[in-house]
Enzyme design. Structure first.
Site, PDB file in Angstrom:
ATOM      1  CE  LYS A 117      -3.940  -2.183   2.310  1.00 48.90           C
ATOM      2  NZ  LYS A 117      -4.709  -2.290   3.565  1.00 48.90           N
ATOM      3  N   GLY A 147      -7.864  -3.473   1.416  1.00 51.78           N
ATOM      4  CA  GLY A 147      -9.040  -3.520   2.284  1.00 51.78           C
ATOM      5  C   GLY A 147      -8.666  -3.268   3.728  1.00 51.78           C
ATOM      6  CE  LYS A 202      -4.431   1.806   4.557  1.00 50.68           C
ATOM      7  NZ  LYS A 202      -3.689   1.269   5.703  1.00 50.68           N
ATOM      8  CG  ASP A 255      -7.353  -0.063   4.390  1.00 52.36           C
ATOM      9  OD1 ASP A 255      -7.193  -0.355   5.588  1.00 52.36           O
ATOM     10  OD2 ASP A 255      -6.466  -0.203   3.529  1.00 52.36           O
ATOM     11  CG  ASN A 267       0.587   4.380   7.714  1.00 59.98           C
ATOM     12  OD1 ASN A 267       1.539   4.981   7.228  1.00 59.98           O
ATOM     13  ND2 ASN A 267       0.203   3.195   7.276  1.00 59.98           N
TER      14      ASN A 267
END
Ligand SMILES: NC(=O)c1ccc[n+]([C@@H]2O[C@H](COP(=O)([O-])OP(=O)(O)OC[C@H]3O[C@@H](n4cnc5c(N)ncnc54)[C@H](O)[C@@H]3O)[C@@H](O)[C@H]2O)c1
Ligand SMILES: O=P(O)(O)OC[C@H](O)CO
Length: 380
Positions: A117, A147, A202, A255, A267
């Protein structure tokens, strides 16, 4: 399934490159779904621990791995005769890892699945684009998984859904059939751009929410930033060619909720440290695992600039990372914005009837292309 004691049947071989928290968890998902999984790990002691003790104590403490999961440091051994290959290394290292993988996959047509990601900092490319570029393979062979997938929860076998996306519905479906079991359900779509950018973006909003937590602000601030963050994510992804529906699905809203809410998120954790006043270098030094958002901020803002999309929340994350903004000034808007009231909806919606009409036409075209099956939206 791993809970049973009887000797497991040997299923088709799949390979997972990268034995960190997500690679190992995905290996368990695949093994619990019936595959025989061979992980590639960089460190021999980790490969030995997975193979011999069925544990990965550094990344998945307390989790028992299935007996049909082994690991090796030998890439050729890991990839040989694999029916599908899953990649789960930090995004900034994908290119160098692909160069090593290439000789073993160029004469095959096995699906290559990105579990990552991030975007490549130096080029702004998505992971599937880096795969296509380095392996010079048919993009229909490439799939991405995304997801609300916090590794530790899934490793504890808590029911979860994901979406597998590929330009080829056949590839997406083949991967989704393999990557499912009693606690993990894979849906499919063909919007690779939206699915990948959902996962990238995200992370950036989760860093912002971490900053809010670190500063000590409450739920109103978080809800405002999450909601406006989804608008930013949608505006950006649609401008890059994504379907807006994808950002409302598992790879977007789903997500975003998981990552912003969970203290398990790296994160979110990185953001919390920033909000507590640690500088970028101190945060990187404290993080034991990959927080992709930190490297994605700059390339995402660069891409946003190229397509004329405003991302005030992501911009603030960058300013906090650069040390040019006090974390306590974080807000769902830029405080330097002029005072003109803005519409609440996405830029996409603000194009009025044109946006809705364009989407309806696109959906009809996609359905025609895919033999009556819609391309957008996560399908079981
Ligand atoms: N952990 C999760 O909950 C989760 C869930 C979904 C997606 N992801 C994504 O999966 C990807 C991998 O994340 P992770 O959580 O497994 O990270 P991690 O930090 O837990 O593990 C990273 C792994 O990559 C290895 N590694 C580090 N540098 C490398 C290099 N140069 N070459 C090869 N291997 C290297 C590390 O040794 C480690 O085994 C990221 O893009 C992340 O966003 C993670
Ligand atoms: O721990 P994070 O912040 O990398 O998030 C993990 C997954 O992407 C959540 O879906």
């Amino acid at each position: 399934m791993s809970r049973k004691n009887s000797a497991p049947a040997v299923g088709p071989k799949v390979a997972v490159v990268g034995a960190g928290s997500w690679g190992t968890t995905f290996g368990k998902i695949l093994a619990d779904g019936g595959a025989s999984v061979v992980m590639w790990a960089r460190r021999p002691e980790l490969a030995a621990e997975i193979t011999e003790s069925k544990r990965n104590s550094r990344y998945l403490s307390g989790i028992n791995l299935p007996r049909t999961m082994t690991a090796t440091t030998d890439l050729a051994e890991a990839l040989r005769d694999a029916e599908q290959i899953y990649l789960s290394v930090p995004s900034q290292s994908l290119r160098e890892n692909l160069a090593a993988i290439k000789p073993y996959v160029e004469r095959t047509d096995v699906p290559i699945v990105s579990l990552m990601k991030g975007v490549e900092k130096s080029t702004g490319l998505r992971m599937s684009q880096v795969i296509e570029q380095v392996l010079q393979c048919d993009p229909a062979r490439i799939a991405v998984a995304s997801g609300p997938n916090l590794a530790l929860e899934i490793a504890r076998e808590q029911p979860t859904a994901a979406v597998i996306s590929s330009l080829s519905p056949e590839t997406a479906e083949a991967v989704a059939r393999r990557a499912r079991n009693r606690y993990f359900r894979s849906f499919v779509n063909t919007d690779v751009i939206g699915t990948e950018f959902g996962g990238v973006l995200k992370n950036l909003i989760a860093v912002a929410i971490g900053i809010v937590d670190g500063v000590g602000y409450g739920e109103n601030t978080k809800a405002s930033i999450i909601t406006r963050g989804l608008v930013e994510m949608t505006d950006f992804a649609v401008a890059q060619g994504a379907q807006p529906e994808t950002l409302q699905g598992l790879a977007g809203l789903g997500d975003l909720i998981a990552t912003c809410q969970s203290p398990l998120s790296r994160n979110n954790t990185a953001g919390r440290l920033l909000g507590q006043g640690y500088g970028y270098k101190e945060v990187v030094a404290q993080m034991q695992q990959t927080a992709e958002g930190l490297a994605s901020v700059a390339p995402v803002l660069q891409l946003a600039k190229q397509v004329g999309v405003d991302m005030p929340i992501v911009q603030q994350v960058k300013m906090v990372l650069d040390g040019t903004m006090d974390p306590r000034d974080i807000a769902p808007h830029l405080t330097t914005d002029d005072d003109q009231p803005q519409g609440e909806r996405t830029q996409n919606d603000q194009t009025g009837g044109g946006g809705a009409l364009r989407r309806a036409l696109q959906r009809a075209l996609d359905q025609f292309r895919h033999g009556g099956r819609g391309a957008a939206g996560d399908r079981p």
